[in-house]
Design a protein around this motif. Sequence first.
Motif, short mmCIF file in Angstrom:
data_model
loop_
_atom_site.label_atom_id
_atom_site.label_comp_id
_atom_site.label_asym_id
_atom_site.label_seq_id
_atom_site.Cartn_x
_atom_site.Cartn_y
_atom_site.Cartn_z
N ALA A 282 72.21 7.88 -52.29
CA ALA A 282 71.38 9.05 -51.99
C ALA A 282 71.16 10.01 -53.16
N GLY B 163 68.55 5.64 -49.45
CA GLY B 163 68.06 6.09 -50.75
C GLY B 163 67.28 5.00 -51.45
N THR C 254 64.29 9.27 -59.05
CA THR C 254 64.54 10.43 -59.93
C THR C 254 64.17 10.09 -61.37
N ASP D 197 74.12 8.12 -58.66
CA ASP D 197 74.47 9.53 -58.87
C ASP D 197 75.22 10.15 -57.69
N LYS E 154 61.40 11.85 -71.49
CA LYS E 154 61.20 11.13 -72.76
C LYS E 154 59.76 11.24 -73.25
N GLY F 96 66.13 5.14 -54.59
CA GLY F 96 66.14 5.39 -56.03
C GLY F 96 66.57 4.12 -56.76
N THR F 97 66.97 4.29 -58.01
CA THR F 97 67.34 3.12 -58.82
C THR F 97 68.51 2.36 -58.20
N ALA F 98 69.53 3.08 -57.75
CA ALA F 98 70.69 2.40 -57.16
C ALA F 98 70.29 1.68 -55.87
N HIS G 284 65.09 11.49 -43.05
CA HIS G 284 66.41 11.93 -43.50
C HIS G 284 67.48 11.20 -42.70
N CYS G 285 68.46 10.65 -43.39
CA CYS G 285 69.47 9.81 -42.73
C CYS G 285 70.84 10.48 -42.77
N ASP H 177 64.53 6.45 -46.86
CA ASP H 177 64.43 7.55 -47.82
C ASP H 177 63.68 8.72 -47.19
N GLY H 178 64.26 9.91 -47.34
CA GLY H 178 63.66 11.10 -46.74
C GLY H 178 63.06 12.05 -47.76
N GLY H 179 63.16 11.71 -49.04
CA GLY H 179 62.68 12.62 -50.08
C GLY H 179 61.36 12.16 -50.68
N LEU I 246 71.18 6.19 -65.81
CA LEU I 246 70.40 5.17 -65.11
C LEU I 246 71.03 3.79 -65.14
N CYS J 232 64.50 10.48 -66.52
CA CYS J 232 64.41 9.78 -67.81
C CYS J 232 62.99 9.72 -68.36
C1 LIG Z 1 65.83 15.32 -66.53
C2 LIG Z 1 66.65 14.07 -66.43
C3 LIG Z 1 66.62 13.17 -67.47
C4 LIG Z 1 67.36 12.01 -67.40
N1 LIG Z 1 67.31 11.15 -68.45
C5 LIG Z 1 68.02 10.01 -68.41
C6 LIG Z 1 67.94 9.09 -69.48
O1 LIG Z 1 67.21 9.30 -70.44
N2 LIG Z 1 68.68 7.96 -69.41
C7 LIG Z 1 69.51 7.71 -68.34
O2 LIG Z 1 70.19 6.67 -68.33
N3 LIG Z 1 69.59 8.56 -67.29
C8 LIG Z 1 68.86 9.69 -67.31
N4 LIG Z 1 68.90 10.55 -66.23
C9 LIG Z 1 69.77 10.20 -65.08
C10 LIG Z 1 69.09 9.17 -64.15
O3 LIG Z 1 67.77 9.59 -63.88
C11 LIG Z 1 69.90 9.05 -62.85
O4 LIG Z 1 71.22 8.68 -63.19
C12 LIG Z 1 69.34 8.01 -61.90
O5 LIG Z 1 67.97 8.20 -61.71
C13 LIG Z 1 70.07 8.09 -60.54
O6 LIG Z 1 69.53 7.14 -59.64
P1 LIG Z 1 70.01 7.11 -58.10
O7 LIG Z 1 69.44 5.88 -57.51
O8 LIG Z 1 71.47 7.31 -58.02
O9 LIG Z 1 69.36 8.40 -57.44
P2 LIG Z 1 67.84 8.76 -57.09
O10 LIG Z 1 66.87 8.05 -57.96
O11 LIG Z 1 67.82 10.24 -57.07
O12 LIG Z 1 67.63 8.20 -55.61
C14 LIG Z 1 68.22 8.79 -54.49
C15 LIG Z 1 67.23 8.71 -53.33
O13 LIG Z 1 67.93 9.02 -52.12
C16 LIG Z 1 67.07 9.76 -51.26
N5 LIG Z 1 67.92 10.50 -50.31
C17 LIG Z 1 68.85 11.44 -50.60
N6 LIG Z 1 69.48 11.84 -49.48
C18 LIG Z 1 68.93 11.14 -48.46
C19 LIG Z 1 69.16 11.12 -47.05
N7 LIG Z 1 70.11 11.85 -46.47
N8 LIG Z 1 68.39 10.30 -46.29
C20 LIG Z 1 67.44 9.53 -46.85
N9 LIG Z 1 67.20 9.51 -48.18
C21 LIG Z 1 67.93 10.30 -48.97
C22 LIG Z 1 66.30 10.64 -52.23
O14 LIG Z 1 65.07 11.07 -51.65
C23 LIG Z 1 66.08 9.69 -53.42
O15 LIG Z 1 64.85 9.01 -53.33
C24 LIG Z 1 68.16 11.72 -66.25
C25 LIG Z 1 68.17 12.61 -65.17
C26 LIG Z 1 67.42 13.77 -65.26
C27 LIG Z 1 67.43 14.71 -64.10
#
Ligand SMILES: Cc1cc2nc3c(=O)[nH]c(=O)nc-3n(C[C@H](O)[C@H](O)[C@H](O)COP(=O)(O)OP(=O)(O)OC[C@H]3O[C@@H](n4cnc5c(N)ncnc54)[C@H](O)[C@@H]3O)c2cc1C
Length: 466
Positions: free
Chosen positions: A140, A11, A41, A303, A51, A13-15, A115-116, A34-36, A311, A47
């Motif tokens: 992920a 993944g 997000t 997440d 905003k 994303g932010t994490a 996809h992993c 990353d497969g998406g 975030l 976010c």
């Molecule tokens: C509309 C909305 C508004 C928001 N507003 C706020 C805000 O104002 N403030 C705040 O703090 N938080 C906010 N959030 C929450 C915040 O965006 C999330 O908590 C944060 O982005 C999660 O990051 P992550 O790294 O966990 O996941 P993600 O950023 O979703 O990253 C996960 C990645 O894993 C990849 N992946 C998934 N499965 C696989 C797999 N099997 N193989 C390979 N790759 C895979 C995906 O493609 C993706 O790129 C909001 C969320 C939404 C939906």
Amino acid sequence: MERKVDVAIIGAGTAGINAMSEVRKVTDRFVMIDGGVLGTTCARVGCMPSKVLIQIADDYHRRGVFETLGIQSAERLSLDLERSLANLRKLRDGFVGGIIDEVIAPLGNRFIRGHCEFIEPNLLQVDGTNIRAARTVIAAGSRPVVPEPWRRFGDRLLTTDTLFEQRLLPHDVAVVGLGVVGLEIGQALARMGINIVGFDALDRIGGLQDPEVNREAIEIFGRDLPIHLNAEVDLQEANGRLRVEGGGASVVVGGVLLSIGRISNADRLHLDRLGLKLDARGLPPYDEQTLQVEGLPVFIAGDVNDARPVLHEALHEGKVAGYNAARERPVAFRRKAPLVIAFTDPNVCRAGASWADVAADNPVVGQARFAGGREKIMLREEGLIRIYGQPHTGRILGAEMAAPAGEHLAHQLAWAIQQGQTAADLLAMPFYHPAVEETLQKALRDLADRAGAAEGPLAGFQALPA
Ligand SMILES: Cc1cc2nc3c(=O)[nH]c(=O)nc-3n(C[C@H](O)[C@H](O)[C@H](O)COP(=O)(O)OP(=O)(O)OC[C@H]3O[C@@H](n4cnc5c(N)ncnc54)[C@H](O)[C@@H]3O)c2cc1C
């Protein structure tokens, strides 16, 4: 073919990105997979675009007070939705482009597109290629929940994954799910001129647990959109439009924004192959301070673990998981005080414990309404703050509020809660005038009085040793 690495991160994303920033301090032998759709997000569909939408909506909505202030011709202002959404996408593309160009692209072949899933705890597979990883960070993320039977409604059913891609929106939209995301976007769209009607299966909105703040919030947000609670919604076809029924209400709309929560992407990773008992959500047991999955060289952050889906927690967890995945012995890191903010107007916020967390312990509650002072000047006299404290000491445990500029008040309270401060400690700090913080001061004064903690000779002042 098998590729061997010290750390694999699933993944981008932010994490995942924050995990990677810690891992690369220790080893170059890592991969990020990353497969998406790339860009995170937060920047793509979370976010940041939400905003931007809220900023446009609030700026436009402000015209409603212009006449009172002597600013003329407000009625001639109009909002070009198509241009507003195009502007949103332009900003969004900038945020996303920065991540792809500056973080992902420089990784070269350490970034794997695909996809992993797990084959074994140390063996991953990405579209047919095996990766043997000494340690793995699962980051992920999650996706919006869309009940299977409703998929037949096609693009009339919007989620936050598709909303910001729309060139235009229907004139009337039902928002199903009024948690933080649904309330933020529902209010913003209503203020941009779309007829919004809101539904929620609970009797609460914006993630609030405190019944009094919730009551206040329902009244305030009810001025922007009709709100139907205790509404288990049913969707039906209605001559090309959608009939939405629930909570005794029935409306026919051009589209539905579904914001009934998000589901972890863990179900697509074959975590059953880790050899652990998974919970009802399909998640393995893990330690929330090390982020280590029980007994395995696997860490789970952001997440995907369905614990604190905001975030700054994804960032925190990513760093902890990455730090530990790059080392032999995991280190436990203290969690930060909870802080959740809905960027609605007024903001709906929680700092520290929620009412549901503390109610059974009979905390003392200090409260204040946002009226008078700076709020009067801003023409924003609405909202309520309730701060929960420990009896006798006045130590602050948590707070919920619907408050103008509440995001800043909640921030201050979260810092105080994490430091174990009391109402008296905060009252000894400077409060500027005129500021919304003076209403926080009132609520703290109320809390200190009710807690009955000894405060020294002059309340709100710290006496120096003689
Ligand atoms: C509309 C909305 C508004 C928001 N507003 C706020 C805000 O104002 N403030 C705040 O703090 N938080 C906010 N959030 C929450 C915040 O965006 C999330 O908590 C944060 O982005 C999660 O990051 P992550 O790294 O966990 O996941 P993600 O950023 O979703 O990253 C996960 C990645 O894993 C990849 N992946 C998934 N499965 C696989 C797999 N099997 N193989 C390979 N790759 C895979 C995906 O493609 C993706 O790129 C909001 C969320 C939404 C939906």
